[in-house]
Write a protein that holds these residues in place. Sequence first.
Motif, PDB file in Angstrom:
ATOM      1  N   VAL A  54      13.104 -30.629  62.910  1.00  0.00           N
ATOM      2  CA  VAL A  54      14.233 -31.619  62.390  1.00  0.00           C
ATOM      3  C   VAL A  54      15.434 -31.329  63.359  1.00  0.00           C
ATOM      4  N   ASP A  55      16.112 -32.295  63.987  1.00  0.00           N
ATOM      5  CA  ASP A  55      17.273 -32.018  64.673  1.00  0.00           C
ATOM      6  C   ASP A  55      18.411 -31.194  63.836  1.00  0.00           C
ATOM      7  N   ASP A  56      19.262 -30.896  64.999  1.00  0.00           N
ATOM      8  CA  ASP A  56      20.617 -30.123  64.079  1.00  0.00           C
ATOM      9  C   ASP A  56      21.379 -31.036  63.810  1.00  0.00           C
ATOM     10  N   GLY A  57      22.205 -30.631  62.647  1.00  0.00           N
ATOM     11  CA  GLY A  57      23.233 -31.616  62.151  1.00  0.00           C
ATOM     12  C   GLY A  57      24.505 -31.000  62.308  1.00  0.00           C
ATOM     13  N   PRO A  58      25.487 -31.638  61.612  1.00  0.00           N
ATOM     14  CA  PRO A  58      27.062 -31.190  61.757  1.00  0.00           C
ATOM     15  C   PRO A  58      26.926 -29.915  60.653  1.00  0.00           C
ATOM     16  N   LEU A  59      27.973 -29.097  60.741  1.00  0.00           N
ATOM     17  CA  LEU A  59      28.033 -28.211  59.654  1.00  0.00           C
ATOM     18  C   LEU A  59      28.633 -28.603  58.487  1.00  0.00           C
ATOM     19  N   LEU A  60      28.193 -28.096  57.377  1.00  0.00           N
ATOM     20  CA  LEU A  60      29.031 -28.341  56.012  1.00  0.00           C
ATOM     21  C   LEU A  60      30.491 -28.095  56.247  1.00  0.00           C
ATOM     22  N   GLY A  61      31.216 -29.000  55.867  1.00  0.00           N
ATOM     23  CA  GLY A  61      32.828 -28.939  55.785  1.00  0.00           C
ATOM     24  C   GLY A  61      33.357 -29.178  57.374  1.00  0.00           C
ATOM     25  N   ALA A  62      32.515 -29.703  58.262  1.00  0.00           N
ATOM     26  CA  ALA A  62      33.117 -29.798  59.497  1.00  0.00           C
ATOM     27  C   ALA A  62      32.994 -31.546  59.968  1.00  0.00           C
ATOM     28  N   GLU A  63      33.421 -31.927  60.825  1.00  0.00           N
ATOM     29  CA  GLU A  63      33.425 -33.421  61.098  1.00  0.00           C
ATOM     30  C   GLU A  63      31.989 -33.527  61.954  1.00  0.00           C
ATOM     31  N   GLY A  64      31.330 -34.513  62.165  1.00  0.00           N
ATOM     32  CA  GLY A  64      30.148 -34.818  62.857  1.00  0.00           C
ATOM     33  C   GLY A  64      29.456 -36.003  62.208  1.00  0.00           C
ATOM     34  N   PRO A  65      28.214 -36.439  62.584  1.00  0.00           N
ATOM     35  CA  PRO A  65      27.417 -37.495  62.314  1.00  0.00           C
ATOM     36  C   PRO A  65      26.550 -37.209  61.077  1.00  0.00           C
ATOM     37  N   PRO A  66      25.859 -38.182  60.401  1.00  0.00           N
ATOM     38  CA  PRO A  66      25.208 -37.764  59.296  1.00  0.00           C
ATOM     39  C   PRO A  66      24.162 -36.657  59.523  1.00  0.00           C
ATOM     40  N   PHE A  67      23.803 -36.233  58.340  1.00  0.00           N
ATOM     41  CA  PHE A  67      23.127 -34.816  58.480  1.00  0.00           C
ATOM     42  C   PHE A  67      21.572 -35.359  59.076  1.00  0.00           C
ATOM     43  N   ALA A  68      20.910 -34.563  59.838  1.00  0.00           N
ATOM     44  CA  ALA A  68      19.585 -34.834  60.239  1.00  0.00           C
ATOM     45  C   ALA A  68      18.546 -34.640  59.277  1.00  0.00           C
ATOM     46  N   CYS A  69      17.583 -35.548  59.172  1.00  0.00           N
ATOM     47  CA  CYS A  69      16.186 -35.405  58.327  1.00  0.00           C
ATOM     48  C   CYS A  69      15.259 -35.947  58.960  1.00  0.00           C
ATOM     49  N   SER A  70      14.043 -35.319  58.334  1.00  0.00           N
ATOM     50  CA  SER A  70      12.640 -35.610  58.864  1.00  0.00           C
ATOM     51  C   SER A  70      11.743 -35.686  57.656  1.00  0.00           C
TER      52      SER A  70
END
Length: 678
Positions: free
Chosen positions: A477-493
């Motif tokens: 699964v790809d990396d996602g943004p940290l909880l509490g930080a700005e970023g794209p939607p969380f990576a899932c697979s």
Amino acid sequence: MDADPEEPQDHATAGAPEERGLPETGDRPPDPEDPGHWDGAILDAIFTQSDVGLHVLDTSLRVVRVNDVGLHGLPAAQFLGLPAAVAYAPAGVSVDEDVLRQVLATGRPATNRLVTGRPPADRRIEYVSSVSVHRLQDRAGHVLGVVLTNTDVTERERAQGRLRLLHDAHERIGSSLDVERTAQELVAVTVPRFADTVVVALTDAVLKGLDPNLQARDTAPLLRCAAAGRTDAGPQAPEAGAVLLPGIFGDELPTSASLLPPDREGGSVGTRLVAPLTVRGQVFGAVAFSRSDDAEPYGAHDLDLVDNLAARTATCLENALRFTREHIVMTALQSWPLRQEEATQRAVDVARRRRPGGSGAGSWFDVIPLPGARVALVVGQVENAGLSAVATMSRLRTAVHSLTTLDLDPHELLARLHATTLRLAAEQETGPGGESPTASCTFAVHDPVGGRLDIARAGTSLFAVVHPDGSVDTNPVDDGPLLGAEGPPFACSSHLLPEGSILCMASAASGEDGPRTDDLVNGLAHPRRDLGAMADDVERLLAPDRMLLLARTRLLTSNEMAEWPIPFDFAAVGTARTHVEECLERWGHPADPFTATLLVSELVTNAIRYGAAPITLRLITDSTGLICEVSDAGQAAPHLRHAKAVDEGGRGLLICAALADSWGVRYTGDGKTVWAVV
């Protein structure tokens, strides 16, 4: 005839001696052009009036002349005519004749050599002199001997020694956040440089990791020996754990460094110096320094040094005690909740490890049983270290456990956990430049019915999948943004895994402190070997304070799960009841057949009335419980309602809620599943 008024006079006889300011003896004044007239006077003045010690030796290194400076009460006459090594032995001075002969031979002076000695009047006191040696020769160049000048630098060297001791204390005391180790470090720094015996005692509260008591004026706290050390000549030291008050610290604990009379009952008449270990009025303990009978006694100049040593040690003890308390809290929080391997063994076999050390980062892992024999695997880490990070971690764990009851998809659960992290950040007060808490988290759900694995990841926590053939997928699964930080939607697979696959999850980031890919693959090789041994190999690759979770997947067998398609017809309700009765009889399950068939009947009826085709009935069993699941293609949310006495329907879910231990609903891309456990 008048006389000539300016009759010439003889300069040799003009004026009386007293008129010319000369002595009446008739001595002639010295000629400034003749240095010989000055040598004797200058030499006498230097030897009799100088503050510098002067020692003249001939070419055989015998003492020719010496002044009284720096002899510490010894008469100068007893040095004359003796070899230097013999002459200065009574003063405790060891003469390096090689240096003297080298100056005689080469003419190169030896300057600022430190020489120690002990006066005969009190051999306990050591003095230090700075000695310089120069070759002595006449105007014709003939070598006459050497001249030594010495200056007393005892106080200077003592002051520098105290500064060096304080520097070493700041470097060595407090290297570990452990109370007893800190006490031992104080002993190691001061024996034998400052004392022949050192005893560090701490209060019972401090030794137990509790808050220290405030210092009382009239009473002395109970102190126990935490560390002690001595030289061969030092007074005896108490054993660890011995009660020391009243005793070597006096009947009342002093408020600052103090000199005590000799401890004659302890078998020593040497001097003692004690100091409390206090910070802001809180008593951590006390320290006692003792010297042997033949050592230099403590003086007033040692009090400031001991106050500084005690203050440094007390500060380190406070830090160690705070760390101990925080470590206890962090360990308790990280070990909650209790292990749940037994509740999840139908889906996975797990092995857990925690790499010790580090600064107490808020890392955690969880294995959470879900309805339908599924299991949720969670590994996370709050980015900042310390007690506040662990407190945040504990609240996030609680949120995860609550959110799993909603049967959300992993990426949806992380989205809600992200909102929770933002809310926690808003509640916390951050100073200037303070950072809001952020966390990494990997959430995976394994379904043992078909082997489906759903993964979502926030941050860069380690995740790898080992297939039964030995191949390793290090990035499922790809990396996602940290909880509490700005970023794209969380990576899932999503993945379909065969039985015996191994999931490797760790809170170590994939940055500099994470394991290399090659090392990780080697550690996960041979997936059929013991899971604990594999966890031990991978643990050694992690950074301190990181969590590791290994899980070997399982699939349910025909003795644990049964499934039937149900026609979209109310007449099929009876068929569903028959399937349940036959299955319970075949399995020999202890569940009550009447309760189980009634629950299945109500769930199937509810699916036909409010749902959509197709409908599937599934039974999952373990040693004591029975899970009844009815799936359909409808998306309508079932809910309890209280039917009136005259209503013909509306009581199905109410009956299920009354008979079942628990019940709920989860949604999939194809519809929904309503389940109940009896």
